[in-house]
Write a protein that holds these residues in place. Structure first.
Motif, PDB file in Angstrom:
ATOM      1  N   LEU A  37       0.837  -1.266   0.071  1.00 15.32           N
ATOM      2  CA  LEU A  37       0.211   0.026   0.115  1.00 15.32           C
ATOM      3  C   LEU A  37       1.071   1.432   0.117  1.00 15.32           C
ATOM      4  O   LEU A  37       0.444   2.222  -0.462  1.00 15.32           O
ATOM      5  CB  LEU A  37      -0.964  -0.049   1.193  1.00 15.32           C
ATOM      6  N   VAL A  38       2.119   1.177   0.722  1.00 13.97           N
ATOM      7  CA  VAL A  38       2.721   2.442   0.691  1.00 13.97           C
ATOM      8  C   VAL A  38       4.060   2.216   0.095  1.00 13.97           C
ATOM      9  O   VAL A  38       4.367   1.327  -0.414  1.00 13.97           O
ATOM     10  CB  VAL A  38       3.069   2.754   2.282  1.00 13.97           C
ATOM     11  N   GLY A  39       5.038   3.354   0.362  1.00 14.86           N
ATOM     12  CA  GLY A  39       6.391   3.213  -0.489  1.00 14.86           C
ATOM     13  C   GLY A  39       6.195   4.149  -1.646  1.00 14.86           C
ATOM     14  O   GLY A  39       5.454   4.336  -2.241  1.00 14.86           O
ATOM     15  N   TYR A  40       7.592   4.737  -2.073  1.00 12.18           N
ATOM     16  CA  TYR A  40       7.826   5.256  -3.365  1.00 12.18           C
ATOM     17  C   TYR A  40       7.129   6.803  -3.175  1.00 12.18           C
ATOM     18  O   TYR A  40       7.909   7.655  -3.498  1.00 12.18           O
ATOM     19  CB  TYR A  40       7.375   4.549  -4.380  1.00 12.18           C
ATOM     20  N   TYR A  41       5.914   6.733  -3.184  1.00  7.74           N
ATOM     21  CA  TYR A  41       5.242   8.038  -3.527  1.00  7.74           C
ATOM     22  C   TYR A  41       4.471   8.946  -2.262  1.00  7.74           C
ATOM     23  O   TYR A  41       4.676   8.332  -1.219  1.00  7.74           O
ATOM     24  CB  TYR A  41       4.276   7.783  -4.577  1.00  7.74           C
ATOM     25  N   SER A  42       4.101   9.692  -2.358  1.00  3.39           N
ATOM     26  CA  SER A  42       3.640  10.956  -1.444  1.00  3.39           C
ATOM     27  C   SER A  42       2.403  10.854  -0.801  1.00  3.39           C
ATOM     28  O   SER A  42       2.508  11.897  -0.067  1.00  3.39           O
ATOM     29  CB  SER A  42       3.928  12.305  -2.298  1.00  3.39           C
ATOM     30  N   ASN A  43       1.585   9.924  -1.190  1.00  5.88           N
ATOM     31  CA  ASN A  43       0.253   9.926  -0.378  1.00  5.88           C
ATOM     32  C   ASN A  43       0.007   8.610   0.541  1.00  5.88           C
ATOM     33  O   ASN A  43      -0.972   8.132   0.316  1.00  5.88           O
ATOM     34  CB  ASN A  43      -0.752  10.395  -1.121  1.00  5.88           C
ATOM     35  N   PRO A  44       0.830   8.271   1.451  1.00  5.09           N
ATOM     36  CA  PRO A  44       0.543   6.983   2.032  1.00  5.09           C
ATOM     37  C   PRO A  44      -0.583   6.927   2.974  1.00  5.09           C
ATOM     38  O   PRO A  44      -1.447   6.082   2.918  1.00  5.09           O
ATOM     39  CB  PRO A  44       1.994   7.056   2.897  1.00  5.09           C
ATOM     40  N   ALA A  45      -0.900   8.005   3.714  1.00  7.27           N
ATOM     41  CA  ALA A  45      -2.036   7.982   4.653  1.00  7.27           C
ATOM     42  C   ALA A  45      -3.297   7.928   3.786  1.00  7.27           C
ATOM     43  O   ALA A  45      -4.280   7.277   4.125  1.00  7.27           O
ATOM     44  CB  ALA A  45      -2.041   9.434   5.517  1.00  7.27           C
ATOM     45  N   GLU A  46      -3.285   8.870   2.725  1.00 11.41           N
ATOM     46  CA  GLU A  46      -4.823   8.963   1.993  1.00 11.41           C
ATOM     47  C   GLU A  46      -4.734   7.702   1.327  1.00 11.41           C
ATOM     48  O   GLU A  46      -6.002   7.367   1.034  1.00 11.41           O
ATOM     49  CB  GLU A  46      -4.358  10.123   0.926  1.00 11.41           C
ATOM     50  N   VAL A  47      -3.900   7.079   0.804  1.00  8.21           N
ATOM     51  CA  VAL A  47      -3.947   5.684   0.078  1.00  8.21           C
ATOM     52  C   VAL A  47      -4.482   4.732   0.975  1.00  8.21           C
ATOM     53  O   VAL A  47      -5.601   4.034   0.693  1.00  8.21           O
ATOM     54  CB  VAL A  47      -2.781   5.343  -0.540  1.00  8.21           C
ATOM     55  N   ILE A  48      -3.924   4.571   2.239  1.00  6.25           N
ATOM     56  CA  ILE A  48      -4.483   3.572   3.074  1.00  6.25           C
ATOM     57  C   ILE A  48      -5.992   4.122   3.617  1.00  6.25           C
ATOM     58  O   ILE A  48      -6.792   3.082   3.714  1.00  6.25           O
ATOM     59  CB  ILE A  48      -3.702   3.567   4.605  1.00  6.25           C
ATOM     60  N   ASP A  49      -6.426   5.351   3.540  1.00  2.00           N
ATOM     61  CA  ASP A  49      -7.605   5.391   3.929  1.00  2.00           C
ATOM     62  C   ASP A  49      -8.654   5.211   2.937  1.00  2.00           C
ATOM     63  O   ASP A  49      -9.624   4.804   2.979  1.00  2.00           O
ATOM     64  CB  ASP A  49      -7.825   7.220   4.263  1.00  2.00           C
TER      65      ASP A  49
END
Length: 243
Positions: A37-49
């Motif tokens: 889900l995370v790594g590389y790019y700039s929206n980890p929190a938004e992607v998880i949500d």
């Protein structure tokens, strides 16, 4: 049941937003996420949500998720990836850590197996790139179908009743009842097959039809946000080439 299946989102909100809408438009009744889900790019929190809002039936842990939690050492990653993981650790909230911590390495739904990297030694994060590695991994799951991610290149591997394995180039394929399959579902957030389009898979368990989908998304915005966040330029550059 019609499944929407996706993997390797890597904090790419623009791509994940397009994929979530497309899976819903195609009539997905359940969602399966194969990790990273995370790594590389700039929206980890938004992607998880966003992924949590899909109420996925199953989500498995990827190597970048594991590294974000400190479970996989950063020495296993190249320098840009390691920098992005360190950056990500500072950007997500305790509830995001709790969610990532709840994920398992493997999951099953009937005769469907789910894993991020490979059925064989899932915790070692092997890459199934060579045909001989794909062939060997049919020994390490019990069901008729194993779905995985990690290599960021979608493909279908079919094992015939005599044990022979073919790598198929079909984008739509009806799975045969007397065969077994390893299917890489590609990457939402960082495709690496020289095609910059985001990717996911639809699977209808009734008709046994599996479809590899590719869609345009605004990777230029993702790239600009990557640079604005101070993340490595190399990560931004990969988006336009799909490599």
């Amino acid at each position: 049941m019609k499944y929407g299946i996706f993997s390797d989102i890597h904090s790419n909100l623009e791509a994940m937003t397009v994929v979530a809408a497309a899976m819903k438009a195609e009539g997905a009744r359940e969602y399966l996420c194969l990790g990273d889900l995370v790594g590389y790019y700039s929206n980890p929190a938004e992607v998880i949500d966003l992924i949590q809002s899909l109420n996925c039936w199953k989500i498995v842990m990827g190597n970048h998720d594991s590294a974000c939690l400190g479970q996989t050492p950063l020495s296993k990653f190249n320098e840009p990836a390691a920098k992005a993981i360190l950056w990500t650790r500072e950007k997500i909230l305790p509830r995001h850590y709790d969610f990532l911590s709840s994920l398992t390495l493997r999951a099953e739904i009937g005769d469907i197996d789910l894993v991020h990297s490979s059925p064989y030694q899932s915790e070692e994060w092997h890459y199934l790139i060579q045909k001989e590695d794909v062939e060997r991994n049919f020994r390490y799951f019990q069901g008729r179908l194993c779905l995985f991610g990690h290599v960021h290149k979608p493909f279908i591997a079919e094992q015939k009743p005599n044990g022979a394995v073919d790598i198929l180039t079909d984008q739509e394929y009806v799975l045969k009842p007397d065969c077994r399959y390893l299917v890489n579902v590609g990457s939402v957030g960082q495709p690496r097959d020289s095609n910059p389009k985001t990717g996911f898979v639809m699977y209808d368990s009734h008709s046994r039809k599996l479809s590899i989908r590719r869609l345009d998304y605004d990777f230029k915005t993702t790239a600009h946000k990557t640079l604005d966040a101070g993340l490595p330029e190399y990560l931004a550059q990969r988006l336009s080439s799909g490599k």
